[in-house]
Design an enzyme around this catalytic site. Structure first.
Site, PDB file in Angstrom:
ATOM      1  N   GLY A   7       0.817  -1.208   0.000  1.00  0.00           N
ATOM      2  CA  GLY A   7       0.000   0.000   0.000  1.00  0.00           C
ATOM      3  C   GLY A   7       0.852   1.261   0.000  1.00  0.00           C
ATOM      4  N   GLY A  12      -1.273   2.368   6.319  1.00  0.00           N
ATOM      5  CA  GLY A  12      -1.499   1.590   7.541  1.00  0.00           C
ATOM      6  C   GLY A  12      -0.861   0.206   7.522  1.00  0.00           C
ATOM      7  CE1 TYR A  43       9.294  11.272   0.467  1.00  0.00           C
ATOM      8  CE2 TYR A  43      10.302  10.297   2.400  1.00  0.00           C
ATOM      9  CZ  TYR A  43       9.386  10.248   1.386  1.00  0.00           C
ATOM     10  OH  TYR A  43       8.545   9.161   1.266  1.00  0.00           O
ATOM     11  CG  ASP A  78       5.520  -2.475   6.902  1.00  0.00           C
ATOM     12  OD1 ASP A  78       5.045  -2.037   5.854  1.00  0.00           O
ATOM     13  OD2 ASP A  78       5.646  -1.792   7.934  1.00  0.00           O
ATOM     14  NE  ARG A  79       5.758   0.352   0.361  1.00  0.00           N
ATOM     15  CZ  ARG A  79       5.796   1.548   0.915  1.00  0.00           C
ATOM     16  NH1 ARG A  79       6.811   1.928   1.623  1.00  0.00           N
ATOM     17  NH2 ARG A  79       4.788   2.364   0.763  1.00  0.00           N
TER      18      ARG A  79
HETATM   19  N1  LIG Z   1      11.325   2.043  -2.709  1.00  0.00           N
HETATM   20  C1  LIG Z   1      11.063   3.207  -2.107  1.00  0.00           C
HETATM   21  N2  LIG Z   1      11.381   4.365  -2.707  1.00  0.00           N
HETATM   22  C2  LIG Z   1      11.161   5.558  -2.106  1.00  0.00           C
HETATM   23  N3  LIG Z   1      10.630   5.687  -0.881  1.00  0.00           N
HETATM   24  C3  LIG Z   1      10.286   4.557  -0.248  1.00  0.00           C
HETATM   25  C4  LIG Z   1      10.468   3.259  -0.822  1.00  0.00           C
HETATM   26  N4  LIG Z   1      10.016   2.327   0.068  1.00  0.00           N
HETATM   27  C5  LIG Z   1       9.590   3.018   1.137  1.00  0.00           C
HETATM   28  N5  LIG Z   1       9.757   4.347   0.972  1.00  0.00           N
HETATM   29  C6  LIG Z   1       9.465   5.405   1.942  1.00  0.00           C
HETATM   30  O1  LIG Z   1       9.930   5.007   3.217  1.00  0.00           O
HETATM   31  C7  LIG Z   1       9.071   5.488   4.248  1.00  0.00           C
HETATM   32  C8  LIG Z   1       8.647   4.324   5.106  1.00  0.00           C
HETATM   33  O2  LIG Z   1       7.961   3.383   4.346  1.00  0.00           O
HETATM   34  P1  LIG Z   1       7.257   2.122   5.036  1.00  0.00           P
HETATM   35  O3  LIG Z   1       7.437   0.966   4.141  1.00  0.00           O
HETATM   36  O4  LIG Z   1       7.649   2.013   6.466  1.00  0.00           O
HETATM   37  O5  LIG Z   1       5.782   2.408   4.978  1.00  0.00           O
HETATM   38  P2  LIG Z   1       4.896   3.616   5.309  1.00  0.00           P
HETATM   39  O6  LIG Z   1       4.823   4.399   4.070  1.00  0.00           O
HETATM   40  O7  LIG Z   1       5.412   4.281   6.516  1.00  0.00           O
HETATM   41  O8  LIG Z   1       3.544   2.940   5.470  1.00  0.00           O
HETATM   42  P3  LIG Z   1       2.389   2.703   6.453  1.00  0.00           P
HETATM   43  O9  LIG Z   1       1.855   3.993   6.938  1.00  0.00           O
HETATM   44  O10 LIG Z   1       1.420   2.039   5.534  1.00  0.00           O
HETATM   45  O11 LIG Z   1       2.873   1.820   7.534  1.00  0.00           O
HETATM   46  C9  LIG Z   1       7.938   6.205   3.532  1.00  0.00           C
HETATM   47  O12 LIG Z   1       8.233   7.584   3.511  1.00  0.00           O
HETATM   48  C10 LIG Z   1       7.997   5.611   2.140  1.00  0.00           C
HETATM   49  O13 LIG Z   1       7.527   6.435   1.150  1.00  0.00           O
END
Ligand SMILES: Nc1ncnc2c1ncn2[C@@H]1O[C@H](COP(=O)(O)OP(=O)(O)OP(=O)(O)O)[C@@H](O)[C@H]1O
Length: 204
Positions: A7, A12, A43, A78-79
């Site tokens: 997601g 979440g 970022y 988680d992902r």
């Molecule tokens: N491959 C990627 N490229 C760029 N940014 C990424 C990538 N994978 C994760 N991120 C960034 O890392 C951060 C943490 O991602 P994480 O996988 O923990 O999920 P999340 O976005 O915090 O999700 P959630 O709220 O659903 O738990 C976020 O800012 C996300 O956009």
């Protein structure tokens, strides 16, 4: 069984991963945000740091996926590795933050890695609209995420919509988080658990 939670940012995933791991008394695999050496720089300057960040995530998700699949136990991840590739890296290439040669190098490495891992047994996709994502990102208040442009989230959501259509239906569960609150509503969480149980019983 390998369950991956997919997601957009703020949908979440982390919460659901933890709840499911507690319920099934199994391991959860997260990606550490605090120890990520590139994320906050990324970022502030995406073209400069995109390649470094994507290689970092690819490397880390590949190792994680191998570990999960070698263990043969129940793990909630988680992902998935594929989201980094088909959503995040693709978006950075489309928006010219990744050059063609860097993207090709990245994809060559990913295709080689793919020979050594399988898809998750079950992919749970948390589908959300932009307003919901923005409000959840605000609520958790990670400093470097507060300036994320809405267009970035929109582009990711559009790529999620395309990619999710390529996932075989028999190993996909879609949860619309506009109408499901698995954190606060026990019935909503129970429904998800029931679906996972039924998915699992069909496999064995
Ligand atoms: N491959 C990627 N490229 C760029 N940014 C990424 C990538 N994978 C994760 N991120 C960034 O890392 C951060 C943490 O991602 P994480 O996988 O923990 O999920 P999340 O976005 O915090 O999700 P959630 O709220 O659903 O738990 C976020 O800012 C996300 O956009």
């Amino acid at each position: 069984m390998h369950i991956a939670i997919a997601g957009n940012i703020g949908s979440g995933k982390t919460t659901l991963t933890q709840l499911l791991a507690n319920h099934f008394n199994c391991n959860a695999e997260f990606e550490s945000v605090e120890n990520n050496p590139y994320l906050s720089d990324f970022y502030t300057d995406m073209p400069k740091w995109a390649f470094h960040l994507e290689l970092h995530f690819l490397n880390s998700r590949f190792r994680q996926t191998r570990r999960i699949q070698q263990s043969n136990e129940w793990v909630v991840q988680d992902r998935s590795i594929d989201e980094g590739v088909h959503i995040f890296a693709k978006n950075l290439f489309d928006s010219k933050c990744l050059s063609k040669r860097d993207y090709n190098t990245y994809m060559t490495l990913y295709n080689f890695m793919l020979e050594q891992i399988n898809s998750p047994d079950l992919l749970i996709y948390l589908k959300a609209d932009i307003d919901k994502l923005v409000s959840q990102i605000k609520m958790r208040n990670r400093s470097f995420e507060q300036e994320i442009p809405v267009t970035y989230l929109e582009n990711l959501n559009a790529l999620y919509a395309e990619w999710i259509n390529t996932v075989p239906k028999e190993r996909l569960m879609v949860i619309d988080i506009q109408s499901t609150d698995f954190k606060e509503n026990p019935n909503d969480f129970e429904n998800i658990v029931t679906k996972i149980d039924s998915f699992h019983s069909q496999r064995v």
